[in-house]
Structure formats: structure tokens, C-alpha cells
Design a protein around this motif. Structure first.
Motif, PDB file in Angstrom:
ATOM      1  N   UNK A   1       0.819  -1.218   0.000  1.00  0.00           N
ATOM      2  CA  UNK A   1       0.000   0.000   0.000  1.00  0.00           C
ATOM      3  C   UNK A   1       0.853   1.270   0.000  1.00  0.00           C
ATOM      4  N   UNK A   2       2.162   1.108   0.236  1.00  0.00           N
ATOM      5  CA  UNK A   2       3.068   2.264   0.256  1.00  0.00           C
ATOM      6  C   UNK A   2       3.568   2.540  -1.156  1.00  0.00           C
ATOM      7  N   UNK A   3       2.647   2.900  -2.026  1.00  0.00           N
ATOM      8  CA  UNK A   3       2.965   3.043  -3.452  1.00  0.00           C
ATOM      9  C   UNK A   3       3.766   4.301  -3.769  1.00  0.00           C
ATOM     10  N   UNK A   4       3.938   5.203  -2.789  1.00  0.00           N
ATOM     11  CA  UNK A   4       4.710   6.434  -3.019  1.00  0.00           C
ATOM     12  C   UNK A   4       6.153   6.310  -2.555  1.00  0.00           C
ATOM     13  N   UNK A   5       6.594   5.132  -2.197  1.00  0.00           N
ATOM     14  CA  UNK A   5       7.915   4.944  -1.608  1.00  0.00           C
ATOM     15  C   UNK A   5       9.020   5.406  -2.554  1.00  0.00           C
ATOM     16  N   UNK A   6       9.970   6.195  -1.974  1.00  0.00           N
ATOM     17  CA  UNK A   6      11.146   6.647  -2.713  1.00  0.00           C
ATOM     18  C   UNK A   6      12.413   5.962  -2.219  1.00  0.00           C
ATOM     19  N   UNK A   7      12.544   5.797  -0.896  1.00  0.00           N
ATOM     20  CA  UNK A   7      13.708   5.139  -0.306  1.00  0.00           C
ATOM     21  C   UNK A   7      13.229   4.026   0.620  1.00  0.00           C
ATOM     22  N   UNK A   8      13.708   2.811   0.376  1.00  0.00           N
ATOM     23  CA  UNK A   8      13.431   1.676   1.258  1.00  0.00           C
ATOM     24  C   UNK A   8      14.776   1.071   1.656  1.00  0.00           C
ATOM     25  N   UNK A   9      15.179   1.314   2.892  1.00  0.00           N
ATOM     26  CA  UNK A   9      16.485   0.865   3.379  1.00  0.00           C
ATOM     27  C   UNK A   9      16.269  -0.060   4.572  1.00  0.00           C
ATOM     28  N   UNK A  10      16.468  -1.358   4.332  1.00  0.00           N
ATOM     29  CA  UNK A  10      16.335  -2.374   5.372  1.00  0.00           C
ATOM     30  C   UNK A  10      17.682  -2.991   5.707  1.00  0.00           C
ATOM     31  N   UNK A  11      18.759  -2.358   5.283  1.00  0.00           N
ATOM     32  CA  UNK A  11      20.086  -2.946   5.365  1.00  0.00           C
ATOM     33  C   UNK A  11      20.604  -3.141   6.775  1.00  0.00           C
ATOM     34  N   UNK A  12      21.561  -4.091   6.898  1.00  0.00           N
ATOM     35  CA  UNK A  12      22.287  -4.345   8.134  1.00  0.00           C
ATOM     36  C   UNK A  12      21.334  -4.713   9.272  1.00  0.00           C
ATOM     37  N   UNK A  13      20.519  -5.739   9.025  1.00  0.00           N
ATOM     38  CA  UNK A  13      19.633  -6.305  10.030  1.00  0.00           C
ATOM     39  C   UNK A  13      19.717  -7.820   9.946  1.00  0.00           C
ATOM     40  N   UNK A  14      18.667  -8.498  10.362  1.00  0.00           N
ATOM     41  CA  UNK A  14      18.646  -9.964  10.326  1.00  0.00           C
ATOM     42  C   UNK A  14      17.395 -10.461   9.613  1.00  0.00           C
ATOM     43  N   UNK A  15      16.940  -9.706   8.635  1.00  0.00           N
ATOM     44  CA  UNK A  15      15.762 -10.126   7.877  1.00  0.00           C
ATOM     45  C   UNK A  15      16.078 -11.405   7.101  1.00  0.00           C
ATOM     46  N   UNK A  16      15.058 -12.225   6.928  1.00  0.00           N
ATOM     47  CA  UNK A  16      15.225 -13.493   6.230  1.00  0.00           C
ATOM     48  C   UNK A  16      14.076 -13.708   5.256  1.00  0.00           C
ATOM     49  N   UNK A  17      14.123 -14.842   4.575  1.00  0.00           N
ATOM     50  CA  UNK A  17      13.088 -15.156   3.598  1.00  0.00           C
ATOM     51  C   UNK A  17      13.410 -14.551   2.243  1.00  0.00           C
ATOM     52  N   UNK A  18      12.509 -14.703   1.302  1.00  0.00           N
ATOM     53  CA  UNK A  18      12.749 -14.169  -0.047  1.00  0.00           C
ATOM     54  C   UNK A  18      12.567 -12.660  -0.106  1.00  0.00           C
ATOM     55  N   UNK A  19      13.176 -12.055  -1.112  1.00  0.00           N
ATOM     56  CA  UNK A  19      12.948 -10.623  -1.357  1.00  0.00           C
ATOM     57  C   UNK A  19      11.509 -10.457  -1.827  1.00  0.00           C
ATOM     58  N   UNK A  20      10.725  -9.609  -1.153  1.00  0.00           N
ATOM     59  CA  UNK A  20       9.305  -9.488  -1.520  1.00  0.00           C
ATOM     60  C   UNK A  20       9.114  -8.969  -2.946  1.00  0.00           C
ATOM     61  N   UNK A  21       8.253  -9.645  -3.686  1.00  0.00           N
ATOM     62  CA  UNK A  21       7.975  -9.223  -5.065  1.00  0.00           C
ATOM     63  C   UNK A  21       7.182  -7.927  -5.118  1.00  0.00           C
ATOM     64  N   UNK A  22       6.454  -7.598  -4.015  1.00  0.00           N
ATOM     65  CA  UNK A  22       5.632  -6.381  -4.054  1.00  0.00           C
ATOM     66  C   UNK A  22       6.482  -5.118  -4.219  1.00  0.00           C
ATOM     67  N   UNK A  23       7.775  -5.200  -3.887  1.00  0.00           N
ATOM     68  CA  UNK A  23       8.633  -4.018  -4.032  1.00  0.00           C
ATOM     69  C   UNK A  23       8.652  -3.566  -5.485  1.00  0.00           C
ATOM     70  N   UNK A  24       8.798  -4.521  -6.392  1.00  0.00           N
ATOM     71  CA  UNK A  24       8.818  -4.168  -7.804  1.00  0.00           C
ATOM     72  C   UNK A  24       7.451  -3.926  -8.393  1.00  0.00           C
ATOM     73  N   UNK A  25       6.429  -4.476  -7.771  1.00  0.00           N
ATOM     74  CA  UNK A  25       5.072  -4.368  -8.319  1.00  0.00           C
ATOM     75  C   UNK A  25       4.341  -3.110  -7.846  1.00  0.00           C
ATOM     76  N   UNK A  26       4.611  -2.666  -6.608  1.00  0.00           N
ATOM     77  CA  UNK A  26       3.786  -1.623  -5.995  1.00  0.00           C
ATOM     78  C   UNK A  26       4.519  -0.327  -5.697  1.00  0.00           C
ATOM     79  N   UNK A  27       5.809  -0.250  -6.029  1.00  0.00           N
ATOM     80  CA  UNK A  27       6.580   0.956  -5.716  1.00  0.00           C
ATOM     81  C   UNK A  27       7.227   1.507  -6.979  1.00  0.00           C
ATOM     82  N   UNK A  28       6.435   2.037  -7.895  1.00  0.00           N
ATOM     83  CA  UNK A  28       6.974   2.463  -9.192  1.00  0.00           C
ATOM     84  C   UNK A  28       7.909   3.660  -9.139  1.00  0.00           C
ATOM     85  N   UNK A  29       7.908   4.407  -8.012  1.00  0.00           N
ATOM     86  CA  UNK A  29       8.744   5.612  -7.909  1.00  0.00           C
ATOM     87  C   UNK A  29       9.984   5.393  -7.051  1.00  0.00           C
TER      88      UNK A  29
END
Length: 589
Positions: free
Chosen positions: A277-305
Motif C-alpha cells: 500500500x506504500x505506493x509512493x515509496x522513494x527510499x526503502x532501506x532495510x540494510x544491516x539487520x537480520x531479515x530473512x526469507x525471499x525478497x518481496x515481489x511487491x517491491x517491484x510491483x507496488x513501488x513504481x517511484x
């Protein structure tokens, strides 16, 4: 306008408002300049540039002839002492002393002035001391004390403040648990780069009008509370560089206005919740943590900017989603230090943000500039105000395989390409020379083969190169930037490479000096024959010179007498001169 402020300006005795801001004035202003301006109510001097050329040379015991309502001084030399002449300015509603080179403790009398302020901005000085809670503010007020040396607990003022910037100070202790109740009308909050500890208070949920929340670079711990549904207008969230843990709340996905989400350098874990739902996203920085699992496909589908996508130093698995190729405005893509596998998508050339210049590049929002560490030129560089000028792809330290997509060479705006520490095979693309903006290229620790493409010589901006530990072979190209790559470690681990700066084949590129042979063979005989004409000419020259002079003296008697008579005269003259000098010295002594 520039130069010295005209003297005639200070003769305007009926002047009420003096607004000469935004010019590059220089020289000095003294109390004499204000002597006739007793009716002044507003003063605005300086400019937005950090450069300072105008100096206030005012004595500490000066009492101004005016009572100001608004004083706006920015990027002028007002310090180093706090201006004591403000002590009688009891009618101020706006006070700005920004970047005024004041390095002093803020005096108690200043905090005790009975003022009803609309704006207090004394940022970018070296002011110190503790900030009390006694100041009063009118509605929609701004307070900016950032980039000073204030210490102690965070101050809590009246509920009328809407903008509060306290970043880059020495404030410590917890964030007040009731900050949301005391200052519920906050729209912009920046308390980053302090020494704050404890957890994020639940009262943040009362800040229903908040649009910017920056609490990064502190010592905050604990989990993120679930209050995000109560703050629907948030545009920027920066909670990076703390010790926060747990999972990212799913309620963050309800923030439809969110443009900047920076949670890097914490201890967050689990999978990334849906942010589609965050379709206006300009910067998404999740670096240097312990996230796991696959890279979410919604990043490319819902964040055109999206302009910056940073997932570095996590535990993401699986392949790079093809949906990411739809991010046409992307500038920075960093998936380094994960467990990604598979091939680099061949549709990567669809990242047209790395091909063409876009007009909407700014990342500043309501006074907040995003910060991001980017691995460039072999080290981590932190960018803030010029972050929009950075173009980077970093997929290093994963388990990626296959060949480097040829389409990646069409990303002509790319400044950094780091594909090191993977299992990439095949050749380096022959047209890699099309990356005319590249400054950093790291393909080390892979399984690349073939020769180094000659087109790389055209990469004239390249200043950091690493091709080590592959299976490359052939001659290292020469010319342009390659003349500066004199460190052999750039190419080590490639047994088939030759040419400078490697020892193998490097001597072939240099002229070898001729060393005379000493074995007495045919070369010596040839050398002697070459010297024979020189020896003969020397003998003839000597004979001609010697007999040309002394031969005539031996044959011609009169010339011989004249010659030796001349030598006798010279000898006698010298002896007479020496004798005279000796006699003179004896008389003097």
C-alpha cells in the motif's frame, strides 16, 4: 547584491523593517550602523549559503536603540560569545541566529526572557549547556537547536510547537514517555544523532499530525510499538542506527503517504511485512539487520517511484525477483551480503533510472535529508545532501551464478558496479566500455574467464578496479586509466594474465638497455672495427695541432726568438708584481 552594505542605508532613521537577506554582503557591521535606526522592528541579514563573509563587530555592553519583534541572522559571524545585547530585546517573537559561529554556553538570562516565540532557530553553532522547559511558544511554532552541544534530557515545551529539530547534540536519557501528550501537534520531529536510550514511547501514537519522524543514531532498544494506524500522514520514518529488535509491525503497511522508510543498522528479524500500500515509496532501506526469507515481489510491483532499494547485510534467500526490473526510477540497488542465488536477471537493463537523467531526483522532505552508506571506491561512503547524484548496483557476497547480463552495460549513468564474491561465470561483456560514468568496478572472487575487454580503456572516470581471483587470461589493456592501476593486487589470482603491473610480461613493454658483452667474442671484434675511424681521426688531429704550432717555431728562427722573448717579459712582469705586493705587506706590518 554583494560588497559592503551602502552607508546611506544606515541613515534611514524612520526605517521599521530591514530585509537584506539572500545577498552576499561582506565587511563588518558595528553598533554605530544602528545608531539612527531606533524605530527598527524587524531585521533580516545573511544568506542560505554556509559561507560567511559578513561580521558583526559589536561590543558586549552595547544597548540597542530599538526593540525588535523579529531578528533573522543566518550565516554571519556573530560570535564567538553569545550576543549580550539581546538581553533587552523583550518583545521578540522570532529569533534566528543560525550558523553564526557562536561557541559559548547559552546564558541563563536568555532562557529566562519572557518571550512568546513563533520561531527559535539557533542551529549550527557550538552552543552548550542544558535546555530548560521554561520557554513559551505561540501556535504553529518552530524550534531548531540542531548541531550544537546541548546536553541533559530532552526538553518538553508547550503544546503549540509543530516543528522540533534537536538533532546532532548531546541529549541523553530516554525519550520522555509523555512527549505525545505534551506536544500533540508536532508535524516534524528530528531528535537523531544524540545519546538517547530506552524504548520508543507509546505516546508517539498521539502525534496524529506527524509527517516526519527521525530518531536515528541513538541507543534506543526494544521493539517497535504498534501505533502506526494513528499516524496516517507519515512521509518519512528514519529509525536507523539504534539497537531496536523484533519484527517490523504489519501496521506500517497502512501508511499510504510513506516515501522514506529507513530502518537500517538495527537487529530486526523475520520476513518483511507487506508494504504494497506504500505506493509512493522513494527510499526503502532495510540494510544491516537480520531479515530473512525471499525478497518481496511487491517491491517491484507496488513501488513504481522507488529510487533507493537497500537490503544489504541480511539473510535474504532465493533469487532476485524479476518484478524488480520494473523499477524504472531506481538509482541505488544494494543486495550485498545476503544468501541470494540464481542468475542476475537479464531484464536489468529496464532500470532506466540508471540510463537517463530524471528531473524529480530530490530526496529532501520537510527539511529532512536522507542518509545512506554506499560501498564505493573500496570503502563505505555516507551520502546525504548529494545522495540523489549516486548511481549504484551492489550484489556482492551472495551465491549468484550464471553470466553477467549484457544489458547491464546499457546503464550508462551507473557509477558503482560491485558483483564481487559470487559464482559468476562467462566473459566480461565486451561492450562494458559503454559504462562511461563508472567510477567503481569490482568483479573480484568469481569464476569469470576470457580476456579483459579492450573497451575498458575508454572508462576514463574509473578510479577503483578489482578483477582479482577469477580465471582471466591474456594481456592487461594499456592506456588511459589503466596506466594508473599500478597495484598488482587488482589482477592477482588470475594465472593467465600478463602485462604491467604483473611481473609476467611487464618487462616486454619496456625498453631493455644494451649491456656490453665481456666474453671477448665476435661482438668485441665488431666493436673494435667500429672504433678504428675514431682513433685514426684523433691521431691526425693531434699531429696537425702539435706540428702546426711547434713545427713553425723549430723552422723559423726569428719567430722562435720573438716567442721566447715574449715569455720572458711576461715572467718578469709577474715577478715584479709579486715583489711589490711583498714589500707593501712588510711596510703595513
Amino acid at each position: 547584491m554583494s560588497g559592503i552594505i551602502p552607508e546611506s542605508l544606515w541613515e534611514l532613521s524612520s526605517l521599521v523593517s530591514l530585509h537584506i537577506f539572500g545577498n552576499t554582503w561582506e565587511g563588518a557591521i558595528t553598533e554605530a550602523h544602528f545608531a539612527k535606526l531606533g524605530g527598527l522592528r524587524e531585521v533580516s541579514i545573511g544568506n542560505d549559503s554556509p559561507n560567511i563573509s559578513l561580521v558583526f563587530n559589536i561590543s558586549s555592553d552595547w544597548i540597542p536603540p530599538f526593540k525588535l519583534r523579529g531578528l533573522y541572522i543566518r550565516s554571519c559571524h556573530l560570535g564567538p560569545k553569545f550576543p549580550t545585547w539581546l538581553r533587552n530585546q523583550t518583545e521578540l517573537t522570532m529569533l534566528v541566529l543560525r550558523n553564526a559561529r557562536i561557541s559559548d554556553t547559552t546564558p541563563d538570562w536568555f532562557w529566562q526572557l519572557v518571550l512568546q516565540l513563533d520561531a527559535l532557530d539557533i542551529a549550527y553553532n557550538q552552543l552548550s549547556g542544558r535546555v530548560p522547559n521554561s520557554l513559551r511558544f505561540s501556535y504553529d511554532s518552530l524550534v531548531d537547536l540542531s548541531s550544537n552541544r546541548y546536553e541533559g534530557p530532552l526538553p518538553l515545551w508547550s503544546s503549540n510547537i509543530t516543528v522540533l529539530y534537536l538533532s546532532d547534540n548531546l541529549f541523553s536519557g530516554p525519550i520522555p514517555h509523555n512527549i505525545g501528550q505534551v506536544m500533540p501537534h508536532l508535524t516534524h520531529l528530528d531528535i537523531s544523532r544524540n545519546s538517547l536510550s530506552g524504548s520508543i514511547p507509546l505516546s508517539f501514537g498521539n502525534l496524529s499530525q506527524l509527517t516526519t519522524m527521525v530518531i536515528s543514531n541513538n541507543h534506543l532498544s526494544g521493539e517497535i510499538p504498534h501505533f502506526w494506524n494513528n499516524i496516517p500522514f507519515l512521509v518519512a520514518i528514519d529509525i536507523s542506527s539504534n539497537s531496536l529488535s523484533g519484527k517490523i509491525p504489519r501496521t506500517l503497511g497502512s501508511l499510504t503517504s510513506l516515501k522514506y522508510l529507513i530502518v537500517s543498522s538495527n537487529n530486526f528479524s523475520g520476513e518483511v511485512p507487506s508494504l504494497k500500500n506504500c505506493s509512493n515509496m522513494r527510499i526503502l532501506d532495510l540494510g544491516d539487520n537480520k531479515f530473512s526469507g525471499p525478497i518481496p515481489a511487491f517491491i517491484g510491483e507496488s513501488m513504481p517511484s522507488l529510487k533507493i532499494l537497500c537490503l544489504r547485510k541480511n539473510s535474504f534467500t532465493g533469487s532476485i525477483p524479476l518484478q524488480l526490473c520494473g523499477l524504472s526510477t531506481l538509482h541505488i540497488l544494494d543486495f550485498s551480503h545476503n544468501n541470494l542465488s540464481g542468475n542476475i536477471p537479464h531484464c536489468i537493463d529496464n532500470l532506466s533510472g540508471l540510463k537517463f537523467e530524471f528531473t524529480d531526483l530530490g530526496i529532501e522532505v520537510y527539511g529532512y535529508k536522507g542518509r545512506l552508506g554506499v560501498v564505493s571506491k573500496g570503502r563505505v561512503l555516507v551520502y546525504d545532501s548529494i545522495l540523489y547524484l549516486v548511481y549504484s548496483i551492489d550484489l556482492s557476497d551472495n551465491n549468484l551464478s550464471g553470466e553477467i547480463p549484457v544489458g547491464i552495460t546499457s546503464l550508462i549513468k551507473l557509477g558503482t558496479l560491485n558483483l564481487s564474491m559470487n559464482h559468476l561465470t562467462g566473459n566480461i561483456p565486451t561492450n562494458i566500455g559503454n559504462l562511461r560514468s563508472i567510477e567503481t568496478l569490482d568483479l573480484s572472487v568469481n569464476k569469470l574467464s576470457g580476456s579483459i575487454p579492450q573497451s575498458m580503456v575508454s572508462l576514463t572516470l574509473l578510479n577503483h578496479l578489482n578483477l582479482s581471483y577469477n580465471n582471466l587470461f591474456g594481456k592487461i589493456p594499456t592506456g588511459n586509466q589503466f596506466q594508473t592501476f599500478v597495484d598488482p593486487s587488482i589482477y592477482e589470482g588470475n594465472v593467465g594474465l600478463s602485462g604491467c603491473p604483473l611481473p609476467i610480461g611487464c618487462q616486454d613493454n619496456e625498453e631493455t638497455p644494451q649491456v656490453p658483452s665481456g666474453d671477448g667474442g665476435e661482438d668485441d671484434d665488431d666493436s673494435k672495427l667500429e672504433k678504428l675511424p675514431f682513433v685514426i681521426s684523433m691521431v691526425i688531429g693531434f699531429c696537425a695541432g702539435f706540428w702546426g704550432i711547434f713545427g713553425t717555431l723549430a723552422i723559423k728562427k726569428s719567430w722562435r726568438y720573438a716567442y721566447f722573448h715574449f715569455l720572458d717579459k711576461v715572467k718578469d712582469a709577474i715577478l715584479d708584481f709579486v715583489s711589490a705586493i711583498g714589500t707593501y705587506l712588510q711596510k703595513e706590518s
